[in-house]
Design an enzyme around this catalytic site. Structure first.
Site, PDB file in Angstrom:
ATOM      1  N   LYS A 126       1.044  -1.398   0.084  1.00 37.59           N
ATOM      2  CA  LYS A 126      -0.124  -0.095  -0.088  1.00 37.59           C
ATOM      3  C   LYS A 126       0.929   1.235  -0.045  1.00 37.59           C
ATOM      4  O   LYS A 126       1.892   1.307   0.558  1.00 37.59           O
ATOM      5  CB  LYS A 126      -0.926   0.045   1.423  1.00 37.59           C
ATOM      6  CG  LYS A 126      -2.078   1.069   1.198  1.00 37.59           C
ATOM      7  CD  LYS A 126      -3.427   0.209   0.381  1.00 37.59           C
ATOM      8  CE  LYS A 126      -4.430   1.062   0.297  1.00 37.59           C
ATOM      9  NZ  LYS A 126      -5.637   0.222  -0.090  1.00 37.59           N
ATOM     10  N   ASP A 166      -6.818   4.599  -4.347  1.00 36.58           N
ATOM     11  CA  ASP A 166      -7.623   4.439  -3.072  1.00 36.58           C
ATOM     12  C   ASP A 166      -8.228   5.576  -2.607  1.00 36.58           C
ATOM     13  O   ASP A 166      -8.387   6.414  -3.573  1.00 36.58           O
ATOM     14  CB  ASP A 166      -6.707   3.768  -2.015  1.00 36.58           C
ATOM     15  CG  ASP A 166      -7.396   3.525  -0.713  1.00 36.58           C
ATOM     16  OD1 ASP A 166      -7.843   2.457  -0.725  1.00 36.58           O
ATOM     17  OD2 ASP A 166      -7.454   4.108   0.221  1.00 36.58           O
TER      18      ASP A 166
HETATM   19  P1  NDP Z   1     -12.854   8.034  -2.862  1.00 38.42           P
HETATM   20  O1  NDP Z   1     -11.678   8.999  -2.543  1.00 38.42           O
HETATM   21  O2  NDP Z   1     -13.234   7.874  -4.053  1.00 38.42           O
HETATM   22  O3  NDP Z   1     -13.854   8.407  -1.844  1.00 38.42           O
HETATM   23  C1  NDP Z   1     -13.763   8.691  -0.172  1.00 38.42           C
HETATM   24  C2  NDP Z   1     -15.106   9.119   0.296  1.00 38.42           C
HETATM   25  O4  NDP Z   1     -15.023   8.602   1.855  1.00 38.42           O
HETATM   26  C3  NDP Z   1     -15.457  10.409   0.080  1.00 38.42           C
HETATM   27  O5  NDP Z   1     -16.882  10.673  -0.314  1.00 38.42           O
HETATM   28  C4  NDP Z   1     -14.711  11.075   1.462  1.00 38.42           C
HETATM   29  O6  NDP Z   1     -15.355  12.280   1.506  1.00 38.42           O
HETATM   30  C5  NDP Z   1     -15.170  10.079   2.179  1.00 38.42           C
HETATM   31  N1  NDP Z   1     -14.135   9.972   3.425  1.00 38.42           N
HETATM   32  C6  NDP Z   1     -12.783   9.807   3.333  1.00 38.42           C
HETATM   33  N2  NDP Z   1     -12.177  10.106   4.546  1.00 38.42           N
HETATM   34  C7  NDP Z   1     -12.965  10.556   5.140  1.00 38.42           C
HETATM   35  C8  NDP Z   1     -13.011  10.781   6.617  1.00 38.42           C
HETATM   36  N3  NDP Z   1     -11.996  10.758   7.268  1.00 38.42           N
HETATM   37  N4  NDP Z   1     -14.228  11.160   7.241  1.00 38.42           N
HETATM   38  C9  NDP Z   1     -15.323  11.113   6.348  1.00 38.42           C
HETATM   39  N5  NDP Z   1     -15.523  10.823   5.153  1.00 38.42           N
HETATM   40  C10 NDP Z   1     -14.497  10.398   4.510  1.00 38.42           C
HETATM   41  O7  NDP Z   1     -12.181   6.524  -2.117  1.00 38.42           O
HETATM   42  P2  NDP Z   1     -12.672   5.298  -2.396  1.00 38.42           P
HETATM   43  O8  NDP Z   1     -14.290   5.248  -2.502  1.00 38.42           O
HETATM   44  O9  NDP Z   1     -11.829   4.789  -3.227  1.00 38.42           O
HETATM   45  O10 NDP Z   1     -12.565   4.302  -0.836  1.00 38.42           O
HETATM   46  C11 NDP Z   1     -13.265   4.203   0.145  1.00 38.42           C
HETATM   47  C12 NDP Z   1     -12.765   3.101   0.927  1.00 38.42           C
HETATM   48  O11 NDP Z   1     -12.891   1.890   0.402  1.00 38.42           O
HETATM   49  C13 NDP Z   1     -11.594   3.380   1.747  1.00 38.42           C
HETATM   50  O12 NDP Z   1     -11.681   2.883   2.946  1.00 38.42           O
HETATM   51  C14 NDP Z   1     -10.758   2.379   0.901  1.00 38.42           C
HETATM   52  O13 NDP Z   1      -9.600   2.069   1.475  1.00 38.42           O
HETATM   53  C15 NDP Z   1     -11.674   1.261   0.305  1.00 38.42           C
HETATM   54  N6  NDP Z   1     -11.404   0.774  -0.722  1.00 38.42           N
HETATM   55  C16 NDP Z   1     -11.302   1.205  -1.922  1.00 38.42           C
HETATM   56  C17 NDP Z   1     -11.056   0.232  -3.285  1.00 38.42           C
HETATM   57  C18 NDP Z   1     -11.073   0.911  -4.399  1.00 38.42           C
HETATM   58  O14 NDP Z   1     -10.887   0.028  -5.425  1.00 38.42           O
HETATM   59  N7  NDP Z   1     -11.094   2.155  -4.698  1.00 38.42           N
HETATM   60  C19 NDP Z   1     -10.797  -1.143  -2.748  1.00 38.42           C
HETATM   61  C20 NDP Z   1     -11.155  -1.573  -1.568  1.00 38.42           C
HETATM   62  C21 NDP Z   1     -11.246  -0.678  -0.483  1.00 38.42           C
HETATM   63  P3  NDP Z   1     -14.276  13.637   1.221  1.00 38.42           P
HETATM   64  O15 NDP Z   1     -14.205  13.825  -0.019  1.00 38.42           O
HETATM   65  O16 NDP Z   1     -15.447  14.609   2.208  1.00 38.42           O
HETATM   66  O17 NDP Z   1     -13.323  13.258   2.102  1.00 38.42           O
HETATM   67  O1  2IT Z   2      -7.610  -1.484  -0.671  1.00 36.67           O
HETATM   68  C1  2IT Z   2      -8.075  -1.906  -1.681  1.00 36.67           C
HETATM   69  O2  2IT Z   2      -8.145  -3.333  -2.076  1.00 36.67           O
HETATM   70  C2  2IT Z   2      -7.843  -0.923  -2.796  1.00 36.67           C
HETATM   71  N1  2IT Z   2      -7.566   0.268  -2.672  1.00 36.67           N
HETATM   72  C3  2IT Z   2      -7.513  -1.437  -4.340  1.00 36.67           C
HETATM   73  C4  2IT Z   2      -6.230  -2.239  -4.643  1.00 36.67           C
HETATM   74  C5  2IT Z   2      -5.957  -2.281  -6.049  1.00 36.67           C
HETATM   75  O3  2IT Z   2      -4.834  -2.735  -6.175  1.00 36.67           O
HETATM   76  O4  2IT Z   2      -6.758  -2.436  -7.052  1.00 36.67           O
END
Ligand code: NDP
Ligand code: 2IT
Length: 445
Positions: A126, A166
């Site tokens: 990561k 992420d």
């Molecule tokens: P994005 O940046 O697309 O979206 C994140 C969302 O969560 C935004 O709406 C953001 O709001 C909110 N957010 C983030 N941090 C905070 C915080 N500290 N307090 C309140 N709201 C918060 O990220 P993703 O959708 O890609 O990721 C979301 C989660 O999913 C994370 O935990 C990530 O690790 C996990 N994840 C993502 C994957 C992927 O493929 N993208 C795969 C597996 C897991 P704001 O804009 O106001 O900060």
């Molecule tokens: O938390 C996760 O699994 C991710 N942010 C996606 C990682 C990836 O390599 O697609």
């Protein structure tokens, strides 16, 4: 925890001082290992546990960049290459002001077992930076990504380490990162990053994969009770990549998502989320959740509390770590919630997990339920290696099959170790044994 496991945990705390999220993630995995080590004591031999909690390599670097006003900023970049037993390090990059070594380590540690569950030959890693993209111009984002990659490029490669997105890193950022990598290396190594644009090596269904996979996992859990998502009310947190496509898949399966959130508050839309409007606000305009409420009669913005205050049947935390605590869990349970599938990484605190498990509801930890994103990243790598491109239906069908397989592996491992229906134990035991067996085969490295 058994003595042997407890000792490893104490060492982790002593050696990684102040890294609370990393301690939390390690503790959760180690606790699950009690029945595994009791049945197979050889997993504790040759300091295997001590090795698995220590990253193979930790890279911390300076990221200097110039804003539009000409001011120089210095951020801190990270790439934690945690475990390469099963394949090249694989895992996302997070750009968020809260990023520090402990957060990247917790994410990298979770990623090892998540990636093992996908069965696709990917190790765990990561990275990220304590950079805040909110309010930054297109030019600032591009220059930051270029500076970040200028250092990162020397550490990654299609067979070495393959980052993706992420929080704060989506298709736009992956584009700038890829452009700089290509320029520095003079090589079109499409497989060095995933989450790429469709015109330059990206995979169909990668954008949707994490959210879709999370909901598919929830549906698989419900199927063990002879139930479906049809007609169920759903609370979703977050309004980013994972949340948006969790809402989309939930709607496709007949459920009714009624909340989403960002760091400014959460929205309740009892009529059901208008997904086109949400995509317009968040994906096209990069706006805030209040922009949705202003254009959607009947929807309201709540700036105190969490979406978990709304009574629902299903909760899908899709924002960030520790966003759902013990009190939130109690509120959800009182409101009748019977299914929780984590789209985010470690969104439920240990107290919340304990509350869900003692209530006996269906609860899926993120390393199982959100694995669809990284699984589809591995499908992207597969297409890049073959210089080929699948249609949406092909990639989506593979994602669906992988999520079903992960669900069944968790169920089987939970049964094997005597706690049927415990998806935490199932995910940790199944993921751990796959990695541990290969670490043993590779000798003491
Ligand atoms: P994005 O940046 O697309 O979206 C994140 C969302 O969560 C935004 O709406 C953001 O709001 C909110 N957010 C983030 N941090 C905070 C915080 N500290 N307090 C309140 N709201 C918060 O990220 P993703 O959708 O890609 O990721 C979301 C989660 O999913 C994370 O935990 C990530 O690790 C996990 N994840 C993502 C994957 C992927 O493929 N993208 C795969 C597996 C897991 P704001 O804009 O106001 O900060
Ligand atoms: O938390 C996760 O699994 C991710 N942010 C996606 C990682 C990836 O390599 O697609």
């Amino acid at each position: 925890m058994q003595d042997v496991v407890e000792k490893v945990y104490e060492q982790v705390v002593a050696r990684n001082r102040g890294e609370a999220e990393f301690h939390q993630a390690v503790r959760e995995v180690l606790e699950s290992l009690d029945p595994v080590i009791a049945k197979h004591p050889h997993y504790a031999d040759n300091a295997l546990l001590e090795r698995i909690v220590e990253p193979e390599r930790q890279i911390i670097f300076r990221v200097p960049w110039v804003d539009d006003a000409g001011t120089v900023h210095v951020n801190r970049g990270f790439r934690i290459e945690f475990n390469s037993a099963l394949g090249p390090y694989k895992g996302g990059l997070r750009f968020h002001p809260s990023v520090n070594a402990g957060i990247i380590k917790f994410l990298g540690f979770e990623q090892i077992f998540k990636n093992a569950l996908t069965n696709q030959g990917i190790g765990g890693g990561k990275g990220g930076a304590d950079f805040d993209p909110h309010g930054r111009s297109e030019g600032e984002i591009m220059r930051f990504c270029q500076s970040f990659m200028t250092e990162l490029a020397r550490h990654i490669g299609p067979a070495t380490d393959v980052p993706a997105g992420d929080i704060g890193v989506g298709g736009r950022e992956i584009g700038y990162l890829f452009g700089q990598y290509k320029r520095l290396r003079n090589a079109y190594d499409a497989g060095v990053l995933t989450g790429k644009g469709l015109a330059w090596g990206g995979s169909l269904a990668r954008t949707e994969a994490t959210g879709y996979g999370t909901v598919l996992f929830a549906a698989s859990m419900l199927a063990t009770k002879g139930e479906t998502l049809e007609g169920k009310k759903v609370a979703v947190s977050g309004a980013g990549n994972v949340a948006i496509y969790a809402i989309e898949k939930a709607q496709q399966l007949g459920a009714v998502p009624i909340t989403f959130s960002d760091s400014s508050g959460y929205v309740v839309d009892e009529a059901g989320v208008d997904l086109d409007l949400l995509k317009q606000v968040k994906e096209v305009e990069r706006g805030r959740v209040k922009d949705y409420v202003e254009r959607r009669p009947g929807a309201r913005l709540v700036t105190k509390g969490r979406p978990w205050d709304v009574p629902v049947d299903v909760a899908l935390p899709c924002a960030t770590q520790n966003e759902l605590d013990g009190d939130n869990a109690a509120t959800l349970l009182r409101g009748g919630c019977a299914v929780v599938a984590e789209g985010a990484n470690m969104p439920s605190t240990p107290e919340a997990v304990e509350a869900f498990q003692s209530a006996g509801i269906l609860y899926a930890p993120g390393k199982a339920s959100n694995a669809g994103g990284v699984a589809t990243s591995a499908l992207e790598m597969e297409q890049n290696a073959g210089r080929t491109r699948w249609d949406f239906a092909t990639a989506d069908a593979k994602l669906t099959a992988i999520m079903a397989d992960i669900h069944d592996s968790c169920v089987a491992a939970a049964e094997e170790y005597g706690r049927p229906g415990d998806y935490v134990l199932g995910a940790n035991a199944a993921g751990f044994t796959r990695v541990a067996d290969v670490m043993i085969a590779h000798g003491i490295v």
